[in-house]
Design a protein around this motif. Structure first.
Motif, PDB file in Angstrom:
ATOM      1  N   VAL A 137       1.910 -17.627  -0.036  1.00  0.00           N
ATOM      2  CA  VAL A 137       1.602 -17.078  -1.360  1.00  0.00           C
ATOM      3  C   VAL A 137       1.775 -18.154  -2.433  1.00  0.00           C
ATOM      4  O   VAL A 137       0.948 -18.279  -3.355  1.00  0.00           O
ATOM      5  CB  VAL A 137       2.490 -15.860  -1.657  1.00  0.00           C
ATOM      6  CG1 VAL A 137       2.371 -15.438  -3.120  1.00  0.00           C
ATOM      7  CG2 VAL A 137       2.116 -14.701  -0.751  1.00  0.00           C
ATOM      8  N   LYS A 154       4.481  -1.907  -1.370  1.00  0.00           N
ATOM      9  CA  LYS A 154       3.662  -2.755  -0.515  1.00  0.00           C
ATOM     10  C   LYS A 154       4.522  -3.832   0.149  1.00  0.00           C
ATOM     11  O   LYS A 154       4.198  -5.006   0.142  1.00  0.00           O
ATOM     12  CB  LYS A 154       2.537  -3.394  -1.328  1.00  0.00           C
ATOM     13  CG  LYS A 154       1.483  -2.392  -1.790  1.00  0.00           C
ATOM     14  CD  LYS A 154       0.261  -3.083  -2.374  1.00  0.00           C
ATOM     15  CE  LYS A 154      -0.817  -2.065  -2.709  1.00  0.00           C
ATOM     16  NZ  LYS A 154      -2.039  -2.725  -3.242  1.00  0.00           N
ATOM     17  N   HIS A 158       1.208  -5.523   4.864  1.00  0.00           N
ATOM     18  CA  HIS A 158       0.961  -6.021   3.510  1.00  0.00           C
ATOM     19  C   HIS A 158       1.321  -7.504   3.404  1.00  0.00           C
ATOM     20  O   HIS A 158       0.631  -8.271   2.710  1.00  0.00           O
ATOM     21  CB  HIS A 158       1.782  -5.226   2.498  1.00  0.00           C
ATOM     22  CG  HIS A 158       1.310  -3.807   2.341  1.00  0.00           C
ATOM     23  ND1 HIS A 158       2.163  -2.739   2.243  1.00  0.00           N
ATOM     24  CD2 HIS A 158       0.061  -3.280   2.290  1.00  0.00           C
ATOM     25  CE1 HIS A 158       1.476  -1.619   2.118  1.00  0.00           C
ATOM     26  NE2 HIS A 158       0.190  -1.926   2.157  1.00  0.00           N
ATOM     27  N   PHE A 159       2.379  -7.917   4.090  1.00  0.00           N
ATOM     28  CA  PHE A 159       2.760  -9.330   4.080  1.00  0.00           C
ATOM     29  C   PHE A 159       1.668 -10.183   4.720  1.00  0.00           C
ATOM     30  O   PHE A 159       1.333 -11.259   4.225  1.00  0.00           O
ATOM     31  CB  PHE A 159       4.093  -9.516   4.817  1.00  0.00           C
ATOM     32  CG  PHE A 159       5.289  -9.346   3.939  1.00  0.00           C
ATOM     33  CD1 PHE A 159       6.214 -10.352   3.778  1.00  0.00           C
ATOM     34  CD2 PHE A 159       5.497  -8.155   3.246  1.00  0.00           C
ATOM     35  CE1 PHE A 159       7.324 -10.194   2.956  1.00  0.00           C
ATOM     36  CE2 PHE A 159       6.592  -7.980   2.425  1.00  0.00           C
ATOM     37  CZ  PHE A 159       7.511  -8.999   2.280  1.00  0.00           C
ATOM     38  N   THR A 203       5.156 -16.012   4.703  1.00  0.00           N
ATOM     39  CA  THR A 203       4.404 -15.315   3.663  1.00  0.00           C
ATOM     40  C   THR A 203       4.702 -15.899   2.293  1.00  0.00           C
ATOM     41  O   THR A 203       3.788 -16.145   1.492  1.00  0.00           O
ATOM     42  CB  THR A 203       4.743 -13.813   3.667  1.00  0.00           C
ATOM     43  OG1 THR A 203       4.472 -13.282   4.965  1.00  0.00           O
ATOM     44  CG2 THR A 203       3.926 -13.074   2.634  1.00  0.00           C
ATOM     45  N   ARG A 215      -1.190 -10.638   2.373  1.00  0.00           N
ATOM     46  CA  ARG A 215      -0.923 -11.625   1.320  1.00  0.00           C
ATOM     47  C   ARG A 215      -1.117 -13.047   1.823  1.00  0.00           C
ATOM     48  O   ARG A 215      -1.332 -13.963   1.035  1.00  0.00           O
ATOM     49  CB  ARG A 215       0.508 -11.458   0.791  1.00  0.00           C
ATOM     50  CG  ARG A 215       0.726 -10.171   0.022  1.00  0.00           C
ATOM     51  CD  ARG A 215       2.059 -10.184  -0.697  1.00  0.00           C
ATOM     52  NE  ARG A 215       2.334  -8.865  -1.261  1.00  0.00           N
ATOM     53  CZ  ARG A 215       3.172  -7.986  -0.730  1.00  0.00           C
ATOM     54  NH1 ARG A 215       3.817  -8.286   0.386  1.00  0.00           N
ATOM     55  NH2 ARG A 215       3.377  -6.818  -1.299  1.00  0.00           N
TER      56      ARG A 215
END
Length: 273
Positions: free
Chosen positions: A235, A169, A174-175, A231, A178
């Motif tokens: 996160v 991922k 996908h980043f 990202t 997130r």
């Protein structure tokens, strides 16, 4: 490639290279078609993403082919636009149907072949107003998201010592997920990025590949570095603001064991109705 003469025949002066030897032309074309077809397959990871990206490219290619007099290829491109739009109605988030490998590979193959025909047709068109002097860079911009994403994940996996074909991922979409974006928001963001690169190539269509290819590489790599940092920061922020897993478990465990002391019931006035 042989029957339809669909191949990259020339580098048009890039690095001083013009017409390619026949064996190298076929080898490069095979590599480009297989690579771009599978790159588009890898980008099909979210609801509506592959459909959105393919529609943008088919619209750009279809409009250019019709304007430059290549009517057959223009009709082929717009036929795919209609087909993907009909599918996207049910594939938009939350999706009711999914594309799968058969759909994404078909779209990737069609896009790669049409981009090669664009490179070859662009050189011979008599219309100066809509002729790109950087056909290789423009074709790369038309498939910039899957092209960059595939190279990016392959390099990252190779640096970790794992097979480039290993599923994970670490893709661009996908980043963005997130960072808290939904499927439809990611599709629109990456679609907007793709439109931006296409508009850049249109605005500087008189510059050659020797200029536009390095510009394209710098912008894409720079954008990827910025995305990685944003990202990671996002996160960390989400984790910092979220309750700890052990705290949640302790809280739920305490709540399940809460009991009212019988002595309290005897001593206090309690409404038993």
């Amino acid at each position: 490639m042989v029957l339809g003469d669909v191949r990259i025949t020339d580098f048009y002066g890039l690095l001083g290279v013009y017409e390619l030897p026949l064996w190298f032309s076929y080898s490069l074309t095979i590599f480009a078609i297989i690579g771009l077809t599978n790159a588009f397959n890898l980008i099909d990871g979210l609801d509506g993403l592959a459909g959105t990206l393919s529609i943008i490219t088919f619209l750009g290619l279809g409009g250019w082919f019709l304007y430059s007099g290549h009517t057959t290829y223009g009709f082929i491109a717009f036929t795919f636009v209609g087909a993907v739009l009909s599918f996207l109605v049910y594939n938009w988030h939350p999706a009711k149907i999914f594309m799968g490998d058969t759909g994404s590979l078909t779209l990737g193959f069609a896009l790669s072949v049409l981009c090669i025909k664009f490179i070859e047709s662009n050189v011979v068109i008599p219309i100066d107003d809509f002729k790109f002097h950087a056909p290789l860079a423009t074709a790369a911009a038309l498939l910039i998201v899957p092209f960059y994403d595939t190279i990016r994940v392959f390099v990252k996996r190779a640096r970790k010592g794992i097979s480039p074909m290993t599923a994970d991922k670490s893709h661009v979409h996908h980043f963005l997920m997130r960072m808290g974006f939904r499927h439809d928001q990611v599709a629109l963001i990456l679609g907007g990025v793709k439109i931006g690169f296409i508009l850049l190539m249109i605005a500087f269509n008189e510059l050659p590949d020797i200029v536009m290819l390095p510009v394209l590489v710098v912008l894409v790599v720079g954008g990827g570095v910025v995305l990685d940092r944003l990202t990671l920061r996002r996160v960390k922020q989400i984790v910092r603001c979220s309750p700890r897993v052990l705290s949640q478990r302790s809280y739920h465990g305490m709540r399940a064991k809460i009991k009212i002391d019988q002595e309290v019931l005897r001593q206090e006035d309690v409404n038993l109705n």
